[in-house]
Design an enzyme around this catalytic site. Sequence first.
Site, PDB file in Angstrom:
ATOM      1  N   SER A   7       0.847  -1.200   0.000  1.00 19.94           N
ATOM      2  CA  SER A   7       0.000   0.000   0.000  1.00 19.94           C
ATOM      3  C   SER A   7       0.879   1.245   0.000  1.00 19.94           C
ATOM      4  O   SER A   7       1.761   1.410   0.842  1.00 19.94           O
ATOM      5  CB  SER A   7      -0.900   0.009   1.238  1.00 19.94           C
ATOM      6  OG  SER A   7      -1.447   1.304   1.405  1.00 19.94           O
ATOM      7  N   HIS A  32      -0.604  -1.516  -4.225  1.00 24.72           N
ATOM      8  CA  HIS A  32      -1.978  -1.408  -3.720  1.00 24.72           C
ATOM      9  C   HIS A  32      -2.339   0.070  -3.628  1.00 24.72           C
ATOM     10  O   HIS A  32      -1.720   0.842  -2.906  1.00 24.72           O
ATOM     11  CB  HIS A  32      -2.066  -2.074  -2.346  1.00 24.72           C
ATOM     12  CG  HIS A  32      -3.427  -2.067  -1.723  1.00 24.72           C
ATOM     13  ND1 HIS A  32      -4.383  -3.029  -1.989  1.00 24.72           N
ATOM     14  CD2 HIS A  32      -3.991  -1.222  -0.827  1.00 24.72           C
ATOM     15  CE1 HIS A  32      -5.471  -2.769  -1.280  1.00 24.72           C
ATOM     16  NE2 HIS A  32      -5.269  -1.674  -0.561  1.00 24.72           N
ATOM     17  N   ASP A  34      -4.940   2.882  -2.653  1.00 23.39           N
ATOM     18  CA  ASP A  34      -6.077   3.119  -1.760  1.00 23.39           C
ATOM     19  C   ASP A  34      -6.780   4.426  -2.132  1.00 23.39           C
ATOM     20  O   ASP A  34      -6.343   5.513  -1.754  1.00 23.39           O
ATOM     21  CB  ASP A  34      -5.588   3.220  -0.309  1.00 23.39           C
ATOM     22  CG  ASP A  34      -5.280   1.856   0.278  1.00 23.39           C
ATOM     23  OD1 ASP A  34      -6.133   0.963   0.163  1.00 23.39           O
ATOM     24  OD2 ASP A  34      -4.179   1.695   0.851  1.00 23.39           O
ATOM     25  N   HIS A  67      -7.956  -0.463  -4.758  1.00 21.82           N
ATOM     26  CA  HIS A  67      -8.931  -0.627  -3.661  1.00 21.82           C
ATOM     27  C   HIS A  67      -9.758   0.649  -3.552  1.00 21.82           C
ATOM     28  O   HIS A  67      -9.266   1.672  -3.087  1.00 21.82           O
ATOM     29  CB  HIS A  67      -8.160  -0.910  -2.357  1.00 21.82           C
ATOM     30  CG  HIS A  67      -9.030  -1.054  -1.149  1.00 21.82           C
ATOM     31  ND1 HIS A  67      -8.518  -1.032   0.130  1.00 21.82           N
ATOM     32  CD2 HIS A  67     -10.367  -1.230  -1.023  1.00 21.82           C
ATOM     33  CE1 HIS A  67      -9.510  -1.187   0.994  1.00 21.82           C
ATOM     34  NE2 HIS A  67     -10.639  -1.300   0.337  1.00 21.82           N
ATOM     35  N   GLY A 146      -9.832   3.531   6.013  1.00 22.93           N
ATOM     36  CA  GLY A 146      -9.707   4.985   6.164  1.00 22.93           C
ATOM     37  C   GLY A 146      -8.308   5.467   6.477  1.00 22.93           C
ATOM     38  O   GLY A 146      -7.947   6.568   6.087  1.00 22.93           O
ATOM     39  N   ASP A 179      -6.253  -6.771   4.511  1.00 26.15           N
ATOM     40  CA  ASP A 179      -5.736  -5.402   4.385  1.00 26.15           C
ATOM     41  C   ASP A 179      -5.912  -4.646   5.700  1.00 26.15           C
ATOM     42  O   ASP A 179      -7.039  -4.462   6.167  1.00 26.15           O
ATOM     43  CB  ASP A 179      -6.514  -4.696   3.261  1.00 26.15           C
ATOM     44  CG  ASP A 179      -6.042  -3.273   2.995  1.00 26.15           C
ATOM     45  OD1 ASP A 179      -5.033  -2.842   3.589  1.00 26.15           O
ATOM     46  OD2 ASP A 179      -6.702  -2.595   2.175  1.00 26.15           O
ATOM     47  N   GLY A 180      -4.771  -4.222   6.260  1.00 22.14           N
ATOM     48  CA  GLY A 180      -4.803  -3.397   7.456  1.00 22.14           C
ATOM     49  C   GLY A 180      -4.101  -4.063   8.628  1.00 22.14           C
ATOM     50  O   GLY A 180      -4.475  -5.163   9.046  1.00 22.14           O
ATOM     51  N   GLY A 181      -3.041  -3.425   9.100  1.00 23.53           N
ATOM     52  CA  GLY A 181      -2.339  -3.930  10.283  1.00 23.53           C
ATOM     53  C   GLY A 181      -1.551  -5.206  10.041  1.00 23.53           C
ATOM     54  O   GLY A 181      -1.265  -5.957  10.979  1.00 23.53           O
ATOM     55  N   SER A 202       2.625   0.258   6.183  1.00 26.04           N
ATOM     56  CA  SER A 202       3.692   0.628   7.124  1.00 26.04           C
ATOM     57  C   SER A 202       4.750  -0.452   7.306  1.00 26.04           C
ATOM     58  O   SER A 202       5.928  -0.124   7.492  1.00 26.04           O
ATOM     59  CB  SER A 202       3.122   1.018   8.485  1.00 26.04           C
ATOM     60  OG  SER A 202       1.761   0.801   8.573  1.00 26.04           O
TER      61      SER A 202
HETATM   62  C1  DX5 Z   1      -6.809   1.234   4.971  1.00 27.39           C
HETATM   63  C2  DX5 Z   1      -6.167   0.870   3.659  1.00 27.39           C
HETATM   64  C3  DX5 Z   1      -4.963  -0.011   3.807  1.00 27.39           C
HETATM   65  C4  DX5 Z   1      -3.859   0.561   4.639  1.00 27.39           C
HETATM   66  C5  DX5 Z   1      -2.775  -0.426   4.890  1.00 27.39           C
HETATM   67  O1  DX5 Z   1      -7.993   1.884   4.752  1.00 27.39           O
HETATM   68  O2  DX5 Z   1      -7.080   0.183   2.859  1.00 27.39           O
HETATM   69  O3  DX5 Z   1      -4.512  -0.436   2.548  1.00 27.39           O
HETATM   70  O4  DX5 Z   1      -3.338   1.719   4.103  1.00 27.39           O
HETATM   71  O5  DX5 Z   1      -1.808   0.171   5.688  1.00 27.39           O
HETATM   72  P1  DX5 Z   1      -1.113  -0.565   6.926  1.00 27.39           P
HETATM   73  O6  DX5 Z   1      -0.430  -1.790   6.396  1.00 27.39           O
HETATM   74  O7  DX5 Z   1      -0.192   0.457   7.444  1.00 27.39           O
HETATM   75  O8  DX5 Z   1      -2.214  -0.926   7.911  1.00 27.39           O
HETATM   76 ZN    ZN Z   2      -6.411  -0.904   0.995  1.00 27.98          ZN
END
Ligand code: DX5
Ligand code: ZN
Length: 222
Positions: A7, A32, A34, A67, A146, A179-181, A202
């Site tokens: 991302s 990815h 966003d 996405h 978000g 997706d996320g964390g 991240s």
């Molecule tokens: C959240 C996004 C994710 C996010 C992923 O709304 O869809 O793609 O940016 O970032 P990390 O890996 O830092 O959680």
């Molecule tokens: Zn995403």
Amino acid sequence: MVEISTSILNVEKKDAMKVFYGLEVAHTDYFHIDIMDGKFVPKNTAELMKEYTTSIKQMSNIPLDVHLMVENVKEYVDEYLAFEPNIITFHVEAMSSKEEVINMINYIKQNNVKVGLSVKPNTKIEDIYEYLPNIHLCLVMTVEPGLGGQKLIPETLEKVKKLKEYIEENNIDIDIEVDGGINSETIEQAKNAGANIFVAGSAIVNKENYEEAIDNLRNEKG
Ligand code: DX5
Ligand code: ZN
């Protein structure tokens, strides 16, 4: 096959070209993208992501994993078709009827792009079962959409497990993306739950060495 989709949401403008080049040589499986419209989620990344995607297309053949966190899905599908993405994923929560979901799935496919359908943490996974035979990917959000840099919500992995069991029982050939964390710890749990495409922001772009970060995520046991 385990794939890593990086991302670029939190990449700063001044570093952008360097980061994209770094991810290209580090062999991320996807970029990815966003896209947020300030309505489906509070943040608006529409202009920035368009600019970033234009830059990426000029220097890389790595597939784009788009996405859409937007209310007006058609508008952004049309905008991103021009970038010839590999996958366009939209949220089931953004659609007002089953018919709309089905029409959008068909519209994306008619344009020779793979279709993904995404569910937010509080949406039941059963809500999308009926669409599974017609799509290519299911994106299970493991944080509230978000923002980047949040913590994975453990209950969301129960949904991944349920989905994995369901697609195996019903012989449905589909990718499961989370997706996320996602980081070197949570990716193990997500792999065990049955996901095969992992979005990480991240956990990759905040590291010095992208190749090492991506390889570590890929090779982490699950
Ligand atoms: C959240 C996004 C994710 C996010 C992923 O709304 O869809 O793609 O940016 O970032 P990390 O890996 O830092 O959680
Ligand atoms: Zn995403």
